[in-house]
Design a protein around this motif. Structure first.
Motif, PDB file in Angstrom:
ATOM      1  N   UNK A  47       0.841  -1.028   0.187  1.00 38.19           N
ATOM      2  CA  UNK A  47      -0.125   0.107  -0.030  1.00 38.19           C
ATOM      3  C   UNK A  47       0.783   1.231   0.031  1.00 38.19           C
ATOM      4  N   UNK A  48       0.488   2.225  -0.715  1.00 39.06           N
ATOM      5  CA  UNK A  48       1.400   3.460  -0.900  1.00 39.06           C
ATOM      6  C   UNK A  48       0.546   4.564  -0.494  1.00 39.06           C
ATOM      7  N   UNK A  49       0.678   5.576   0.258  1.00 44.68           N
ATOM      8  CA  UNK A  49       0.067   6.768   0.545  1.00 44.68           C
ATOM      9  C   UNK A  49       1.165   7.827   0.655  1.00 44.68           C
ATOM     10  N   UNK A  50       0.767   8.795  -0.138  1.00 41.68           N
ATOM     11  CA  UNK A  50       1.633  10.307  -0.474  1.00 41.68           C
ATOM     12  C   UNK A  50       0.625  11.267   0.225  1.00 41.68           C
ATOM     13  N   UNK A  51       1.144  12.055   1.197  1.00 45.11           N
ATOM     14  CA  UNK A  51       0.194  13.087   1.821  1.00 45.11           C
ATOM     15  C   UNK A  51       0.998  14.356   2.079  1.00 45.11           C
ATOM     16  N   UNK A  52       0.314  15.504   1.782  1.00 43.85           N
ATOM     17  CA  UNK A  52       0.789  16.928   2.089  1.00 43.85           C
ATOM     18  C   UNK A  52      -0.084  17.286   3.221  1.00 43.85           C
ATOM     19  N   UNK A  53       0.726  17.565   4.371  1.00 45.29           N
ATOM     20  CA  UNK A  53       0.032  17.985   5.578  1.00 45.29           C
ATOM     21  C   UNK A  53      -0.945  16.731   5.856  1.00 45.29           C
ATOM     22  N   UNK A 130       4.984  16.896   4.150  1.00 42.15           N
ATOM     23  CA  UNK A 130       4.174  15.596   4.009  1.00 42.15           C
ATOM     24  C   UNK A 130       4.861  14.309   3.997  1.00 42.15           C
ATOM     25  N   UNK A 131       4.354  13.326   3.749  1.00 44.71           N
ATOM     26  CA  UNK A 131       4.978  11.954   3.984  1.00 44.71           C
ATOM     27  C   UNK A 131       4.697  11.178   2.809  1.00 44.71           C
ATOM     28  N   UNK A 132       5.693  10.016   2.423  1.00 41.94           N
ATOM     29  CA  UNK A 132       5.494   9.083   1.646  1.00 41.94           C
ATOM     30  C   UNK A 132       5.754   7.943   2.631  1.00 41.94           C
ATOM     31  N   UNK A 133       4.558   7.016   2.425  1.00 44.56           N
ATOM     32  CA  UNK A 133       4.614   5.686   3.133  1.00 44.56           C
ATOM     33  C   UNK A 133       4.400   4.611   2.503  1.00 44.56           C
ATOM     34  N   UNK A 134       4.972   3.588   2.566  1.00 44.22           N
ATOM     35  CA  UNK A 134       4.575   2.022   2.228  1.00 44.22           C
ATOM     36  C   UNK A 134       4.455   1.198   3.168  1.00 44.22           C
TER      37      UNK A 134
END
Length: 169
Positions: A47-53, A130-134
Motif C-alpha cells: 500500500x502506498x500513501x503520499x500526503x501533504x499535511x 508531507x509524508x510518503x508511506x509504504x
C-alpha cells in the motif's frame, strides 16, 4: 562507529539529502505512481500513501494487501508528522536506546507505530510538508523502497545525485 550508529547516521543523511524544490499534487501523484510501478515490477504487495499535511494526495493498494496495511500506514505516518523524522529512524533510535518508543515519547502505542516505511517529504527552505508511506514488506524493505524511489525521482529532476544503492538494510 557501530553498525547501529551507522544505520542511524545513514537514516539522518537520507533526510538531509532527499529534499524537493517544490511539492504539489502532481508531484505526489508522480511519486506514488513511481513507487507502485516499482512494486509491480518487483512483484511486491504494498500500500502506498503520499500526503501533504493532513491531505492524502495519492493512495493505492495492490493485490495481496488488506485493511491491516491501512492501520500501519496511519501509525507510521503519525510518527513522521509528530517527530519530523522517518518512522524507521524513530523506531531504531528507541531500540538502540533500549526504551519503549510509546513510553519514552508519551504517545499512544496504537496510534504511533515506529516501524520503517514512512519518510518525510522535505522541501528546500520550507521544511517538512508531507509524508510518503509504504506498508506491506518488512520494515527495512518498506523504508528502502520509499527512499530509493524518492532518490531516483529527485535525481531525474536534477535535485539529488542518484545513489539508490547507498543504503542497505
Amino acid at each position: 562507529m557501530s553498525d547501529d550508529q551507522g544505520l542511524l547516521q545513514e537514516l539522518l543523511d537520507q533526510e538531509r539529502r532527499l529534499v524537493f524544490d517544490r511539492f504539489d499534487n502532481d508531484t505526489a501523484i508522480e511519486l506514488g505512481t513511481r513507487i507502485i510501478e516499482r512494486a509491480r515490477r518487483d512483484g511486491l504487495s504494498i500500500v502506498v500513501e503520499i500526503a501533504r499535511g493532513e491531505q492524502r494526495l495519492y493512495y493505492c493498494a495492490l493485490a495481496g494487501t488488506s485493511a491491516d496495511n491501512e492501520f500501519w500506514v496511519a501509525g507510521k505516518t503519525a510518527v513522521v508528522r509528530r517527530f519530523g523524522h522517518s518512522s524507521y529512524y524513530m523506531g531504531e533510535r528507541a531500540r538502540q536506546r533500549g526504551v519503549d518508543f510509546a513510553t519514552a515519547q508519551s504517545v499512544d502505542p496504537k496510534k504511533y507505530l515506529p516501524h520503517g516505511g514512512s519518510f518525510p517529504i522535505l522541501v528546500a527552505k520550507v521544511g517538512m510538508v508531507g509524508t510518503a508511506t509504504v506498508s506491506g514488506l518488512p520494515q527495512a524493505e518498506d523504508h528502502k523502497l520509499v527512499v530509493t524511489v524518492i532518490e531516483e525521482y529527485l535525481a531525474e529532476l536534477g535535485l539529488a545525485e542518484a545513489r539508490p544503492e547507498v543504503w542497505t538494510a
